[in-house]
Design a protein around this motif. Structure first.
Motif, PDB file in Angstrom:
ATOM      1  N   CYS A  76      -8.746  10.484  -6.365  1.00 38.46           N
ATOM      2  CA  CYS A  76      -7.914   9.291  -6.279  1.00 38.46           C
ATOM      3  C   CYS A  76      -6.511   9.647  -5.813  1.00 38.46           C
ATOM      4  CB  CYS A  76      -7.853   8.585  -7.630  1.00 38.46           C
ATOM      5  SG  CYS A  76      -9.468   8.036  -8.249  1.00 38.46           S
ATOM      6  N   LEU A  77      -6.028   8.941  -4.806  1.00 40.98           N
ATOM      7  CA  LEU A  77      -4.728   9.192  -4.201  1.00 40.98           C
ATOM      8  C   LEU A  77      -3.770   8.064  -4.540  1.00 40.98           C
ATOM      9  CD1 LEU A  77      -2.912  10.783  -2.164  1.00 40.98           C
ATOM     10  CD2 LEU A  77      -3.867   9.296  -0.385  1.00 40.98           C
ATOM     11  N   ALA A  78      -2.613   8.411  -5.094  1.00 43.69           N
ATOM     12  CA  ALA A  78      -1.567   7.434  -5.385  1.00 43.69           C
ATOM     13  C   ALA A  78      -0.672   7.291  -4.164  1.00 43.69           C
ATOM     14  CB  ALA A  78      -0.742   7.875  -6.590  1.00 43.69           C
ATOM     15  N   ALA A  79      -0.521   6.069  -3.678  1.00 46.15           N
ATOM     16  CA  ALA A  79       0.338   5.791  -2.530  1.00 46.15           C
ATOM     17  C   ALA A  79       1.343   4.707  -2.903  1.00 46.15           C
ATOM     18  CB  ALA A  79      -0.491   5.352  -1.324  1.00 46.15           C
ATOM     19  N   ASP A  80       2.588   4.914  -2.544  1.00 42.85           N
ATOM     20  CA  ASP A  80       3.635   3.934  -2.854  1.00 42.85           C
ATOM     21  C   ASP A  80       4.784   4.150  -1.879  1.00 42.85           C
ATOM     22  OD1 ASP A  80       4.196   2.167  -5.681  1.00 42.85           O
ATOM     23  OD2 ASP A  80       5.931   2.541  -4.390  1.00 42.85           O
ATOM     24  N   PRO A  95      -2.823  13.514  -6.701  1.00 41.82           N
ATOM     25  CA  PRO A  95      -2.198  13.589  -5.374  1.00 41.82           C
ATOM     26  C   PRO A  95      -1.419  12.321  -5.079  1.00 41.82           C
ATOM     27  CG  PRO A  95      -4.574  13.272  -5.195  1.00 41.82           C
ATOM     28  CD  PRO A  95      -4.299  13.551  -6.638  1.00 41.82           C
ATOM     29  N   MET A  96      -0.272  12.473  -4.419  1.00 43.76           N
ATOM     30  CA  MET A  96       0.601  11.340  -4.141  1.00 43.76           C
ATOM     31  C   MET A  96       1.115  11.406  -2.713  1.00 43.76           C
ATOM     32  SD  MET A  96       2.898  11.011  -7.622  1.00 43.76           S
ATOM     33  CE  MET A  96       2.222  10.230  -9.086  1.00 43.76           C
ATOM     34  N   VAL A  97       1.365  10.238  -2.135  1.00 37.19           N
ATOM     35  CA  VAL A  97       1.916  10.177  -0.788  1.00 37.19           C
ATOM     36  C   VAL A  97       2.767   8.914  -0.665  1.00 37.19           C
ATOM     37  CG1 VAL A  97      -0.068   8.925   0.160  1.00 37.19           C
ATOM     38  CG2 VAL A  97       1.359  10.312   1.675  1.00 37.19           C
ATOM     39  N   ALA A  98       3.881   9.033   0.048  1.00 34.54           N
ATOM     40  CA  ALA A  98       4.697   7.862   0.348  1.00 34.54           C
ATOM     41  C   ALA A  98       4.046   7.110   1.494  1.00 34.54           C
ATOM     42  CB  ALA A  98       6.113   8.284   0.734  1.00 34.54           C
ATOM     43  N   ALA A  99       3.857   5.808   1.333  1.00 39.23           N
ATOM     44  CA  ALA A  99       3.140   5.035   2.349  1.00 39.23           C
ATOM     45  C   ALA A  99       3.557   3.576   2.311  1.00 39.23           C
ATOM     46  CB  ALA A  99       1.632   5.152   2.137  1.00 39.23           C
ATOM     47  N   ASP A 100       3.598   2.979   3.493  1.00 45.77           N
ATOM     48  CA  ASP A 100       3.848   1.548   3.668  1.00 45.77           C
ATOM     49  C   ASP A 100       2.502   0.860   3.831  1.00 45.77           C
ATOM     50  OD1 ASP A 100       4.454  -1.006   4.544  1.00 45.77           O
ATOM     51  OD2 ASP A 100       5.833  -0.374   6.120  1.00 45.77           O
ATOM     52  N   ALA A 101       2.237  -0.157   3.036  1.00 44.00           N
ATOM     53  CA  ALA A 101       0.940  -0.834   3.052  1.00 44.00           C
ATOM     54  C   ALA A 101       0.618  -1.465   4.404  1.00 44.00           C
ATOM     55  CB  ALA A 101       0.898  -1.908   1.969  1.00 44.00           C
ATOM     56  N   LEU A 102       1.634  -1.768   5.193  1.00 47.06           N
ATOM     57  CA  LEU A 102       1.399  -2.381   6.492  1.00 47.06           C
ATOM     58  C   LEU A 102       1.127  -1.355   7.587  1.00 47.06           C
ATOM     59  CD1 LEU A 102       4.107  -5.193   6.434  1.00 47.06           C
ATOM     60  CD2 LEU A 102       1.663  -5.405   5.999  1.00 47.06           C
ATOM     61  N   HIS A 103       1.424  -0.084   7.296  1.00 44.64           N
ATOM     62  CA  HIS A 103       1.213   0.979   8.286  1.00 44.64           C
ATOM     63  C   HIS A 103       0.745   2.230   7.546  1.00 44.64           C
ATOM     64  CE1 HIS A 103       3.356  -1.577  11.159  1.00 44.64           C
ATOM     65  NE2 HIS A 103       4.285  -1.732  10.235  1.00 44.64           N
ATOM     66  N   LEU A 104      -0.469   2.212   7.054  1.00 42.89           N
ATOM     67  CA  LEU A 104      -0.973   3.303   6.232  1.00 42.89           C
ATOM     68  C   LEU A 104      -1.202   4.561   7.076  1.00 42.89           C
ATOM     69  CD1 LEU A 104      -3.499   1.306   4.034  1.00 42.89           C
ATOM     70  CD2 LEU A 104      -1.290   2.243   3.317  1.00 42.89           C
ATOM     71  N   PRO A 105      -0.791   5.718   6.564  1.00 44.18           N
ATOM     72  CA  PRO A 105      -0.902   6.967   7.337  1.00 44.18           C
ATOM     73  C   PRO A 105      -2.258   7.639   7.182  1.00 44.18           C
ATOM     74  CG  PRO A 105       0.240   7.409   5.283  1.00 44.18           C
ATOM     75  CD  PRO A 105      -0.057   5.924   5.294  1.00 44.18           C
ATOM     76  N   PHE A 106      -3.327   6.862   7.319  1.00 46.78           N
ATOM     77  CA  PHE A 106      -4.674   7.385   7.138  1.00 46.78           C
ATOM     78  C   PHE A 106      -5.555   6.953   8.304  1.00 46.78           C
ATOM     79  CE2 PHE A 106      -3.091   6.062   2.848  1.00 46.78           C
ATOM     80  CZ  PHE A 106      -2.715   7.330   2.413  1.00 46.78           C
ATOM     81  N   ALA A 107      -6.571   7.760   8.576  1.00 40.11           N
ATOM     82  CA  ALA A 107      -7.513   7.440   9.641  1.00 40.11           C
ATOM     83  C   ALA A 107      -8.409   6.279   9.230  1.00 40.11           C
ATOM     84  CB  ALA A 107      -8.358   8.673   9.971  1.00 40.11           C
ATOM     85  N   ASP A 108      -9.035   5.669  10.207  1.00 40.12           N
ATOM     86  CA  ASP A 108     -10.003   4.610   9.931  1.00 40.12           C
ATOM     87  C   ASP A 108     -11.117   5.144   9.023  1.00 40.12           C
ATOM     88  OD1 ASP A 108      -8.454   3.297  11.762  1.00 40.12           O
ATOM     89  OD2 ASP A 108     -10.019   3.053  13.267  1.00 40.12           O
ATOM     90  N   ASP A 109     -11.607   4.289   8.146  1.00 39.65           N
ATOM     91  CA  ASP A 109     -12.781   4.590   7.323  1.00 39.65           C
ATOM     92  C   ASP A 109     -12.607   5.862   6.490  1.00 39.65           C
ATOM     93  OD1 ASP A 109     -13.778   2.426   8.764  1.00 39.65           O
ATOM     94  OD2 ASP A 109     -14.915   3.683  10.162  1.00 39.65           O
ATOM     95  N   SER A 110     -11.431   6.020   5.882  1.00 39.85           N
ATOM     96  CA  SER A 110     -11.137   7.240   5.125  1.00 39.85           C
ATOM     97  C   SER A 110     -11.545   7.164   3.653  1.00 39.85           C
ATOM     98  CB  SER A 110      -9.635   7.550   5.188  1.00 39.85           C
ATOM     99  OG  SER A 110      -9.220   7.855   6.488  1.00 39.85           O
ATOM    100  N   LYS A 127      -1.603 -10.873   3.989  1.00 37.48           N
ATOM    101  CA  LYS A 127      -2.804 -10.810   4.822  1.00 37.48           C
ATOM    102  C   LYS A 127      -2.798  -9.575   5.718  1.00 37.48           C
ATOM    103  CE  LYS A 127      -5.522 -13.298   8.271  1.00 37.48           C
ATOM    104  NZ  LYS A 127      -5.627 -14.519   9.115  1.00 37.48           N
ATOM    105  N   ALA A 128      -1.650  -9.274   6.334  1.00 38.90           N
ATOM    106  CA  ALA A 128      -1.572  -8.097   7.203  1.00 38.90           C
ATOM    107  C   ALA A 128      -1.861  -6.821   6.419  1.00 38.90           C
ATOM    108  CB  ALA A 128      -0.188  -8.020   7.856  1.00 38.90           C
ATOM    109  N   ALA A 129      -1.383  -6.754   5.177  1.00 43.20           N
ATOM    110  CA  ALA A 129      -1.661  -5.582   4.345  1.00 43.20           C
ATOM    111  C   ALA A 129      -3.141  -5.474   4.042  1.00 43.20           C
ATOM    112  CB  ALA A 129      -0.857  -5.654   3.048  1.00 43.20           C
ATOM    113  N   LEU A 130      -3.789  -6.601   3.764  1.00 41.15           N
ATOM    114  CA  LEU A 130      -5.227  -6.582   3.472  1.00 41.15           C
ATOM    115  C   LEU A 130      -6.043  -6.166   4.694  1.00 41.15           C
ATOM    116  CD1 LEU A 130      -5.350  -9.830   1.333  1.00 41.15           C
ATOM    117  CD2 LEU A 130      -5.883  -7.529   0.512  1.00 41.15           C
ATOM    118  N   VAL A 131      -5.600  -6.554   5.882  1.00 44.04           N
ATOM    119  CA  VAL A 131      -6.259  -6.122   7.112  1.00 44.04           C
ATOM    120  C   VAL A 131      -6.100  -4.620   7.298  1.00 44.04           C
ATOM    121  CG1 VAL A 131      -6.190  -6.282   9.634  1.00 44.04           C
ATOM    122  CG2 VAL A 131      -6.070  -8.366   8.255  1.00 44.04           C
ATOM    123  N   GLU A 132      -4.897  -4.123   7.030  1.00 46.40           N
ATOM    124  CA  GLU A 132      -4.637  -2.695   7.177  1.00 46.40           C
ATOM    125  C   GLU A 132      -5.429  -1.880   6.152  1.00 46.40           C
ATOM    126  OE1 GLU A 132      -2.492   0.889   8.512  1.00 46.40           O
ATOM    127  OE2 GLU A 132      -3.535  -0.865   9.304  1.00 46.40           O
TER     128      GLU A 132
END
Length: 241
Positions: A76-80, A95-110, A127-132
């Motif tokens: 489980c990865l904590a992102a905020d 594990p932790m990472v700084a991340a913006d919900a609208l531009h997640l720093p992860f590959a598709d289908d991760s 809605k944009a966050a849910l799409v991302e």
């Protein structure tokens, strides 16, 4: 210390939570009269994270929920987007990472699943966050959201909005390192859409099998959904000669 407004400017929200990071978990427990632990346990059951799975805990704050979900053996990865919150929770050993919900720093289908507890109402574009989030979850993967909601029973709804929100705000202010943040939190809870409206937004973002479960008379609700599986490729057809 800073507080955000309901326009939810990301920089203002991040700065507000940075200022509230010290003692944030304690303030939440006091503000919710200890119900936050029960809600977190129920969310963990709804998520059902299993060994070998990868789970994204978004808007994870200090990672208290992430550590709960990881107990079953999942990674489980904590992102905020609040560095202060992540720093305050570094002792949890997840594990932790700084991340913006609208531009997640992860590959598709991760990830096999994604979850958000009491954070989605702080996103500037739900809605944009849910799409991302759907982008980084595998086809057939799960979404679980635990968030403040609207009690469906009129008298309880009245008491909640007129008295409980004020009491929760006062309790949070007395125990928080950023008292002003709790004025925003109460305002954002009062302005947040009801269960059905959130479910419709989740579905509009491309998730399927959307359902919700009311907790504590609907003061809080858990929404659960799935990312559609990949449609099978059509079989080639042959034209008779």
């Amino acid at each position: 210390m800073p507080r955000a407004n309901l326009d939810k400017d990301p920089h203002e929200v991040a700065a507000m939570f940075d200022g509230a990071a010290g003692g944030y978990d304690r303030a939440n427990s006091v503000m919710t009269f200890g119900f936050d632990r029960r809600w977190r346990t129920t969310t963990a059951h709804a998520l059902d994270a299993r060994p070998g799975e990868k789970v994204l805990d978004l808007a994870a704050g200090t990672g208290v929920s992430t550590a709960e979900y990881a107990r079953g053996g999942a990674w489980c990865l904590a992102a905020d987007f609040s560095i202060g919150m992540l720093t305050s929770g570094k002792h949890r050993g997840v594990p932790m990472v700084a991340a913006d919900a609208l531009h997640l720093p992860f590959a598709d289908d991760s990830f096999d699943a994604a979850t958000i507890s009491f954070g989605i109402r702080n996103f500037v574009d739900t809605k944009a966050a849910l799409v991302e989030i759907a982008r980084v979850v595998k086809p057939g993967g799960r979404l679980v959201i635990c968030e403040a909601s609207t009690p469906p029973f009129g008298p309880i709804r009245f008491v909640y909005r007129r008295f409980l929100l004020r009491a929760m705000t006062l309790l949070g202010r007395f125990t928080s390192s950023n008292p002003e943040a709790y004025s925003y939190l109460a305002e954002s809870m009062a302005a947040w859409p009801d269960q059905r409206t959130l479910a419709e937004t989740i579905a509009a973002a491309g998730w399927t099998n959307v359902e919700w479960l009311n907790l504590t008379f609907g003061v809080v609700a858990i929404h659960r959904a799935k990312k559609p599986p990949v449609a099978p490729a059509p079989h080639p057809t042959t034209t008779p000669q």
